[in-house]
Design an enzyme around this catalytic site. Sequence first.
Site, mmCIF file in Angstrom:
data_model
loop_
_atom_site.group_PDB
_atom_site.id
_atom_site.type_symbol
_atom_site.label_atom_id
_atom_site.label_comp_id
_atom_site.label_asym_id
_atom_site.label_seq_id
_atom_site.Cartn_x
_atom_site.Cartn_y
_atom_site.Cartn_z
ATOM 1 N N THR A 1 13.412 92.884 118.744
ATOM 2 C CA THR A 1 12.369 92.191 119.503
ATOM 3 C C THR A 1 10.993 92.850 119.381
ATOM 4 O O THR A 1 10.000 92.265 119.804
ATOM 5 C CB THR A 1 12.744 92.146 121.001
ATOM 6 O OG1 THR A 1 12.963 93.478 121.455
ATOM 7 C CG2 THR A 1 13.996 91.330 121.245
ATOM 8 N N SER B 1 17.593 97.063 118.264
ATOM 9 C CA SER B 1 17.931 96.995 119.683
ATOM 10 C C SER B 1 19.447 96.934 119.822
ATOM 11 O O SER B 1 20.140 96.583 118.873
ATOM 12 C CB SER B 1 17.324 95.742 120.318
ATOM 13 O OG SER B 1 15.953 95.654 120.061
ATOM 14 N N GLU C 1 22.784 99.086 124.820
ATOM 15 C CA GLU C 1 23.781 98.874 125.872
ATOM 16 C C GLU C 1 25.125 98.440 125.285
ATOM 17 O O GLU C 1 26.066 98.143 126.000
ATOM 18 C CB GLU C 1 23.272 97.825 126.871
ATOM 19 C CG GLU C 1 22.439 98.409 128.006
ATOM 20 C CD GLU C 1 21.274 99.272 127.586
ATOM 21 O OE1 GLU C 1 20.366 98.755 126.918
ATOM 22 O OE2 GLU C 1 21.269 100.478 127.890
ATOM 23 N N TRP D 1 14.412 100.400 120.101
ATOM 24 C CA TRP D 1 14.129 98.986 120.382
ATOM 25 C C TRP D 1 12.676 98.662 120.671
ATOM 26 O O TRP D 1 12.322 97.494 120.795
ATOM 27 C CB TRP D 1 15.013 98.476 121.508
ATOM 28 C CG TRP D 1 14.934 99.216 122.813
ATOM 29 C CD1 TRP D 1 15.728 100.252 123.219
ATOM 30 C CD2 TRP D 1 14.035 98.979 123.905
ATOM 31 N NE1 TRP D 1 15.382 100.657 124.486
ATOM 32 C CE2 TRP D 1 14.345 99.903 124.927
ATOM 33 C CE3 TRP D 1 12.989 98.070 124.122
ATOM 34 C CZ2 TRP D 1 13.652 99.944 126.141
ATOM 35 C CZ3 TRP D 1 12.294 98.123 125.325
ATOM 36 C CH2 TRP D 1 12.626 99.044 126.317
ATOM 37 N N ASN E 1 18.559 105.358 125.419
ATOM 38 C CA ASN E 1 19.610 106.120 126.099
ATOM 39 C C ASN E 1 20.777 106.419 125.167
ATOM 40 O O ASN E 1 21.119 105.608 124.313
ATOM 41 C CB ASN E 1 20.131 105.332 127.310
ATOM 42 C CG ASN E 1 20.747 103.999 126.900
ATOM 43 O OD1 ASN E 1 20.045 103.059 126.586
ATOM 44 N ND2 ASN E 1 22.075 103.933 126.873
ATOM 45 N N ASP F 1 19.985 105.929 132.322
ATOM 46 C CA ASP F 1 19.389 104.930 131.420
ATOM 47 C C ASP F 1 17.884 105.131 131.266
ATOM 48 O O ASP F 1 17.118 104.170 131.189
ATOM 49 C CB ASP F 1 19.686 103.484 131.864
ATOM 50 C CG ASP F 1 19.311 102.474 130.780
ATOM 51 O OD1 ASP F 1 19.465 102.816 129.591
ATOM 52 O OD2 ASP F 1 18.861 101.366 131.114
ATOM 53 N N ASP G 1 15.836 105.500 128.821
ATOM 54 C CA ASP G 1 15.546 105.361 127.387
ATOM 55 C C ASP G 1 14.274 106.143 127.051
ATOM 56 O O ASP G 1 13.285 106.033 127.768
ATOM 57 C CB ASP G 1 15.287 103.889 127.038
ATOM 58 C CG ASP G 1 16.561 103.049 127.077
ATOM 59 O OD1 ASP G 1 17.274 103.110 128.075
ATOM 60 O OD2 ASP G 1 16.818 102.345 126.093
#
Length: 594
Positions: free
Chosen positions: A176, A195, A198, A257, A275, A326, A328
């Site tokens: 993205t 990306s 997760e 990402w 992360n 998290d 990142d």
Amino acid sequence: MKRIAAWMLATGIAALPIAASAQVTEADLANDQDITTQVVTNGMGRHQQRFSPLTQINKSNVKHLVPAWAFSFGGEKQRGQEAQPIIYDGMMYVTASYSRLFAIDLKTGEEVWQYDARLPEGILPCCDVINRGAAIFGDTIFFGTLDARLVALDRKTGDVIWRKKLGDYKAGYSYTAAPVIVPSKHGQLVVTGVSGGEFGIVGRVDARSVENGELIWSRPMIEGHMGELLGKESTMTGELNATWPGDMWKTGGGATWLGGTYDASTNTLIFGAGNPAPWNSHLRNAGTPVEGNKGDNLYAASRVAIDPDTGDIKWHYQTTPREGWDFDGVNEVVPFDLDGKQLAATADRNGFFYVLDRTNGDLVNATPFVEQISWAERIDLESGRPVFVEDNRPGNPADTADGKKGKVIFAVPSFLGGKNWMPMAYSKSSGMFYVPANEWGMDIWNEPISYKKGAAYLGAGFTIKPLFEDHIGALKAIDPADGSIKWVYKNKAPLWSGVMTTAGGLVFFGTPEGHLIALDDATGEKLWSFQTGSGVVGQPITWEEDGEQYVAVVSGWGGAVPLWGGEVAKTVKYLNQGGSVWVFKLPTMQASAN
Ligand code: CA
């Protein structure tokens, strides 16, 4: 005719011999911050300062700003619009939700062509179907898609020149961020990340030939994985099992990402890695505290400096070792100079504003930019490492009787961050950084998890909560010399838009409530706002055409907050979706009165 900014001449910087061309050149990209008739880089200049030397729209007349035109992305496909438009040769190139790209005539606001990536079933975007912008070089427009492809389009027709796969979307890969175009000894390269942090993917930075999309080099972000250069294995990232136990590095996350910065002064790409996976940090290191740095999980939650010729790592700075909230480490790194030093600033998800020496990654300073940070007391300037608050680490499920849910803690910031993806701006006029921050926390706990392709790989549960009654969003003016906060502009909903600043003394940004706002860069006083009809989570830009200065932003509420925001998501449920570009200018009388 490309015009060199009055600001450059006034400050004694030699005007560069830039000829008008119908194709975007390396000189166009290298000087984008000073060529006021175009915006051809993500960040309004490769250093991503998002500062314009234009002054026609300024503190005294911004109150007269009116729409010049608006353009609808149309269709049933709305949701979050987070793009930064590109401006070149009388055209705007802007990406939209669901991996679409529009070419719009700047004079009339009419569509010239549209490209729709026609996404397959089963894509796995974590955080809405957004896109943050395209890149341009020669006559080609490049952008990434939600099914993890990089597409090169003819800028005049929208025809596909080439298309390359960045990863397997069924395993959670997508893209993205705006690609980055850099010079190298292999010719001009288009550089992307991936990306999917997760889903237990492995973050990489890939460099491809702009001509045909062939891979020149690839650099994984997690130690133990091998890099690639010109079709052969190159060097290993880090040292196998130096900071990761067992086989956890194989699905270690570190998604790149948010793309990266190219620092021309040191010929370095700087990308952030997200992360480490899974979120449950106890699965990635063996004790509390871990002996030495063995549980750091490099190079997740780090800024990584890469040689554009080889893809080798030059230096790294890890913002959150053995990350477990998290946080990142992807936030944009913005090069700037102070007192003759080559520095770079970055405002992390973890709530600290870092100033680094961009020649080697050494920490210069780190200060909190949000309130009530709970997970670390401070960042130790000697070691460059956080001083952890051990009690604020989410507990280990293995320490409980049934092993199903570790101790719940309340952590600040929330996992959506003191600052998320939305880029800050640096003003060459005021010397300040303008940081779109959010004040929120979360209940978070760990759970057992094992990797399964295409399934969320978290091992955690969470609920985001506001900290204050009256606001979550807080745009902050930060002095990079000492990290002090000069003023704060509060907003009820979380801020999710990029920031832009100008030599006219203005700071532009948007709100989920729908407003594009201009503040006084010295005081934070609101000087102008306009209701765009849907939430503004895009990135404002400015340029001039035929002697008039324009400001543009995309409007369309969405992004991660409505999907992941817990209690905060409930407070913004009433906001309407949308999908449009707004372009503003001064009425002709006001512009000529300058
Ligand atoms: Ca993440």
